[in-house]
Design a protein around this motif. Sequence first.
Motif, mmCIF file in Angstrom:
data_model
loop_
_atom_site.group_PDB
_atom_site.id
_atom_site.type_symbol
_atom_site.label_atom_id
_atom_site.label_comp_id
_atom_site.label_asym_id
_atom_site.label_seq_id
_atom_site.Cartn_x
_atom_site.Cartn_y
_atom_site.Cartn_z
ATOM 1 N N ASN A 1 11.820 -7.405 -6.766
ATOM 2 C CA ASN A 1 11.064 -6.420 -7.548
ATOM 3 C C ASN A 1 10.123 -5.681 -6.598
ATOM 4 O OD1 ASN A 1 9.759 -4.971 -9.567
ATOM 5 N ND2 ASN A 1 8.318 -6.631 -10.017
ATOM 6 N N PRO A 2 10.411 -4.404 -6.280
ATOM 7 C CA PRO A 2 9.599 -3.681 -5.299
ATOM 8 C C PRO A 2 8.197 -3.349 -5.810
ATOM 9 C CG PRO A 2 11.243 -2.223 -6.277
ATOM 10 C CD PRO A 2 11.553 -3.608 -6.768
ATOM 11 N N ASP A 3 7.398 -4.398 -5.912
ATOM 12 C CA ASP A 3 6.021 -4.264 -6.400
ATOM 13 C C ASP A 3 5.086 -3.991 -5.226
ATOM 14 O OD1 ASP A 3 4.099 -4.784 -8.780
ATOM 15 O OD2 ASP A 3 3.291 -6.016 -7.158
ATOM 16 N N ILE A 4 4.033 -3.258 -5.475
ATOM 17 C CA ILE A 4 3.096 -2.904 -4.418
ATOM 18 C C ILE A 4 2.419 -4.126 -3.804
ATOM 19 C CG2 ILE A 4 1.122 -2.592 -5.970
ATOM 20 C CD1 ILE A 4 0.315 -0.203 -4.200
ATOM 21 N N LEU B 1 -1.993 6.340 3.577
ATOM 22 C CA LEU B 1 -1.540 5.688 2.346
ATOM 23 C C LEU B 1 -2.231 4.343 2.162
ATOM 24 C CD1 LEU B 1 0.356 6.007 -0.055
ATOM 25 C CD2 LEU B 1 2.163 4.887 1.284
ATOM 26 N N ALA B 2 -2.434 3.611 3.246
ATOM 27 C CA ALA B 2 -3.127 2.315 3.152
ATOM 28 C C ALA B 2 -4.567 2.498 2.688
ATOM 29 C CB ALA B 2 -3.078 1.605 4.501
ATOM 30 N N ARG B 3 -5.214 3.529 3.189
ATOM 31 C CA ARG B 3 -6.608 3.768 2.806
ATOM 32 C C ARG B 3 -6.738 4.085 1.317
ATOM 33 N NH1 ARG B 3 -7.301 7.474 6.008
ATOM 34 N NH2 ARG B 3 -7.248 9.344 4.706
ATOM 35 N N HIS B 4 -5.851 4.896 0.798
ATOM 36 C CA HIS B 4 -5.970 5.314 -0.604
ATOM 37 C C HIS B 4 -5.400 4.278 -1.575
ATOM 38 C CE1 HIS B 4 -7.476 9.214 0.507
ATOM 39 N NE2 HIS B 4 -6.408 9.454 1.276
ATOM 40 N N SER B 5 -4.435 3.468 -1.111
ATOM 41 C CA SER B 5 -3.826 2.473 -2.001
ATOM 42 C C SER B 5 -4.504 1.108 -1.903
ATOM 43 C CB SER B 5 -2.341 2.312 -1.665
ATOM 44 O OG SER B 5 -2.181 1.766 -0.359
ATOM 45 N N LYS B 6 -5.340 0.943 -0.889
ATOM 46 C CA LYS B 6 -6.042 -0.328 -0.657
ATOM 47 C C LYS B 6 -5.070 -1.464 -0.312
ATOM 48 C CE LYS B 6 -9.777 0.887 -3.879
ATOM 49 N NZ LYS B 6 -9.168 2.135 -4.364
ATOM 50 N N VAL B 7 -3.893 -1.110 0.201
ATOM 51 C CA VAL B 7 -2.917 -2.109 0.640
ATOM 52 C C VAL B 7 -3.114 -2.347 2.128
ATOM 53 C CG1 VAL B 7 -0.472 -2.679 0.856
ATOM 54 C CG2 VAL B 7 -1.265 -1.384 -1.120
ATOM 55 N N THR B 8 -3.327 -3.585 2.511
ATOM 56 C CA THR B 8 -3.663 -3.904 3.904
ATOM 57 C C THR B 8 -2.457 -4.376 4.727
ATOM 58 O OG1 THR B 8 -4.252 -6.153 3.241
ATOM 59 C CG2 THR B 8 -6.020 -4.509 3.303
ATOM 60 N N ALA B 9 -1.308 -4.567 4.102
ATOM 61 C CA ALA B 9 -0.102 -5.010 4.820
ATOM 62 C C ALA B 9 1.053 -4.088 4.462
ATOM 63 C CB ALA B 9 0.232 -6.456 4.470
ATOM 64 N N ASN B 10 2.133 -4.193 5.214
ATOM 65 C CA ASN B 10 3.308 -3.353 4.970
ATOM 66 C C ASN B 10 4.334 -4.073 4.105
ATOM 67 O OD1 ASN B 10 2.738 -0.908 6.643
ATOM 68 N ND2 ASN B 10 2.607 -2.450 8.275
ATOM 69 N N HIS B 11 5.262 -3.296 3.558
ATOM 70 C CA HIS B 11 6.316 -3.863 2.714
ATOM 71 C C HIS B 11 7.634 -4.060 3.469
ATOM 72 C CE1 HIS B 11 3.638 -1.806 -0.265
ATOM 73 N NE2 HIS B 11 3.824 -2.938 -0.903
ATOM 74 N N GLU B 12 7.774 -3.353 4.581
ATOM 75 C CA GLU B 12 9.091 -3.328 5.226
ATOM 76 C C GLU B 12 8.943 -3.113 6.720
ATOM 77 O OE1 GLU B 12 12.383 -0.961 3.365
ATOM 78 O OE2 GLU B 12 12.006 0.365 5.079
ATOM 79 N N PRO C 1 9.933 -17.939 5.580
ATOM 80 C CA PRO C 1 9.743 -17.549 4.180
ATOM 81 C C PRO C 1 8.254 -17.398 3.884
ATOM 82 C CG PRO C 1 11.293 -19.371 4.380
ATOM 83 C CD PRO C 1 10.668 -19.191 5.726
ATOM 84 N N PRO C 2 7.888 -16.544 2.929
ATOM 85 C CA PRO C 2 8.767 -15.853 1.980
ATOM 86 C C PRO C 2 9.407 -14.587 2.528
ATOM 87 C CG PRO C 2 6.513 -15.278 1.512
ATOM 88 C CD PRO C 2 6.459 -16.284 2.630
ATOM 89 N N ASN C 3 9.205 -14.290 3.811
ATOM 90 C CA ASN C 3 9.855 -13.118 4.406
ATOM 91 C C ASN C 3 11.325 -13.438 4.688
ATOM 92 O OD1 ASN C 3 7.296 -11.798 4.527
ATOM 93 N ND2 ASN C 3 6.839 -12.914 6.424
ATOM 94 N N THR C 4 12.154 -12.409 4.685
ATOM 95 C CA THR C 4 13.573 -12.618 4.973
ATOM 96 C C THR C 4 14.144 -11.367 5.630
ATOM 97 O OG1 THR C 4 15.683 -13.375 4.049
ATOM 98 C CG2 THR C 4 14.459 -11.740 2.769
ATOM 99 N N VAL C 5 15.328 -11.528 6.232
ATOM 100 C CA VAL C 5 15.993 -10.443 6.959
ATOM 101 C C VAL C 5 17.236 -10.019 6.194
ATOM 102 C CG1 VAL C 5 16.956 -9.715 9.176
ATOM 103 C CG2 VAL C 5 15.218 -11.522 9.096
ATOM 104 N N HIS D 1 11.754 -7.932 4.693
ATOM 105 C CA HIS D 1 10.938 -7.766 3.494
ATOM 106 C C HIS D 1 10.420 -9.127 3.036
ATOM 107 C CE1 HIS D 1 13.919 -4.402 3.142
ATOM 108 N NE2 HIS D 1 12.834 -3.710 2.822
ATOM 109 N N ASN D 2 9.436 -9.073 2.179
ATOM 110 C CA ASN D 2 9.075 -10.243 1.387
ATOM 111 C C ASN D 2 10.176 -10.427 0.338
ATOM 112 O OD1 ASN D 2 7.923 -11.968 -0.648
ATOM 113 N ND2 ASN D 2 5.880 -11.451 0.100
ATOM 114 N N GLN D 3 10.615 -11.655 0.120
ATOM 115 C CA GLN D 3 11.677 -11.901 -0.853
ATOM 116 C C GLN D 3 11.302 -11.383 -2.244
ATOM 117 O OE1 GLN D 3 12.412 -16.098 -0.569
ATOM 118 N NE2 GLN D 3 13.532 -15.930 1.365
ATOM 119 N N ARG D 4 10.030 -11.421 -2.565
ATOM 120 C CA ARG D 4 9.577 -10.900 -3.851
ATOM 121 C C ARG D 4 9.808 -9.402 -3.953
ATOM 122 N NH1 ARG D 4 3.844 -11.586 -3.687
ATOM 123 N NH2 ARG D 4 3.869 -10.392 -5.631
ATOM 124 N N TYR D 5 9.672 -8.692 -2.841
ATOM 125 C CA TYR D 5 9.863 -7.248 -2.841
ATOM 126 C C TYR D 5 11.330 -6.896 -3.087
ATOM 127 C CZ TYR D 5 9.552 -2.352 -1.493
ATOM 128 O OH TYR D 5 9.605 -0.969 -1.501
#
Length: 405
Positions: free
Chosen positions: A67-70, A205-216, A240-244, A60-64
Amino acid sequence: MLIKLAWRNLWRNKLRTAIMLSAMVFGLLGVILMMGFMNAIGQSLVSNVISYQTSHLQIHNQRYIANPDINATLVDEAAITRALDNNSFIDAYSARLLINGMVASAKNSRGVMINGINPADEVNVTSIHHTIKQGEWLDNRGRNPILVSEKIASRLALRLGSKVVLTFTDFAGEVTGVAFKVKGIFRSPSSTFDESNVYVRQTDLARHSKVTANHEISIKLTDINKLDDSYQQLLTQISPPNTVQTWSQIQPLLAAMVASLSTSNFIILGIFVLAMGFGIINIMLMSVFERTQEFGVLMAIGMDKASIFKLIVIESGLLGLVGGLLGSAVSLLLMLILQRTGLPLAALAEGLGAMGIDTVLYPWVDANSYLITVIMVLLSSLAAALYPARQILKKPPVEAMSEKH
């Protein structure tokens, strides 16, 4: 010679010895069955969490995580996938787009986690596709298909082909509502998980949310026994900012509970062994005081107190050793049977489902636990002989020979 004599003395009163041994066998059978049952619960919990929710590792991104923000998506996902493709310890991985939202029908609505997945990748990482009870797994056919659980279908009065509306906040902060059609209905071992998760295609979901990357990115390893080594190796390859995270870091309460199972098992065993020790003390006191005159004669004709002390301790030790071995043997036989047949708990399905436990458990106890059980019973038996032996050795030979029972 002392061992042979002690064995004969032990069976002077066959009924009393047989009753004590039977109590030890049935007591150990109950304790080991309880240990096996607890082990099966822990194994079921961990297996189901890994199979249906977390897999072995997640990125994940450490920020996610905080706080699991979109907007807290993975950074440079292409570099992550290159690193994963070059690791031999990884069996498969699946990227997910995760958004908190609402699923609503004409009857009801509820909050859920919307899992945007690549269906072809997801089947290699989790077992959700094996739990489809009605309909089909997601594929490339149709417009906006969705998988819902039996729990959600029941609460929202849904069936195959029903229309639902997913409502969520998109990448730009706008509230979006999109219609989906139920393609499949699943039921996993965890009703809690089922009540809060739906699955759609990542592309939709990516098309309707306009999110171009994944969270996990969820990762399945080739060997779970190498989890720590794989985690450490992958941690050095992810920037970073990604982590395992391992499954235990994602589910710390479950990990703590499973880690405490062995301690709980040996506390239960310790309580039984303590209670058994008092029973052996009682048996040995009766046996020793019945033979007070005999011990007096032995001391009078020259048998030293150390030998009498050893004789009593050996008698008690033999009682414990035989009881421990018989109890462990019977318990092992029962475990082998239950490993094949399982222990059905369908009557408790609702309660077990709320915790994510299978309704058929396969109790097991490792070889070290059997060995520790026998050793603890033997030591308890030896300790239980000390008081009776001390009581008889305090008596002078003349007094012991004249004492009647």
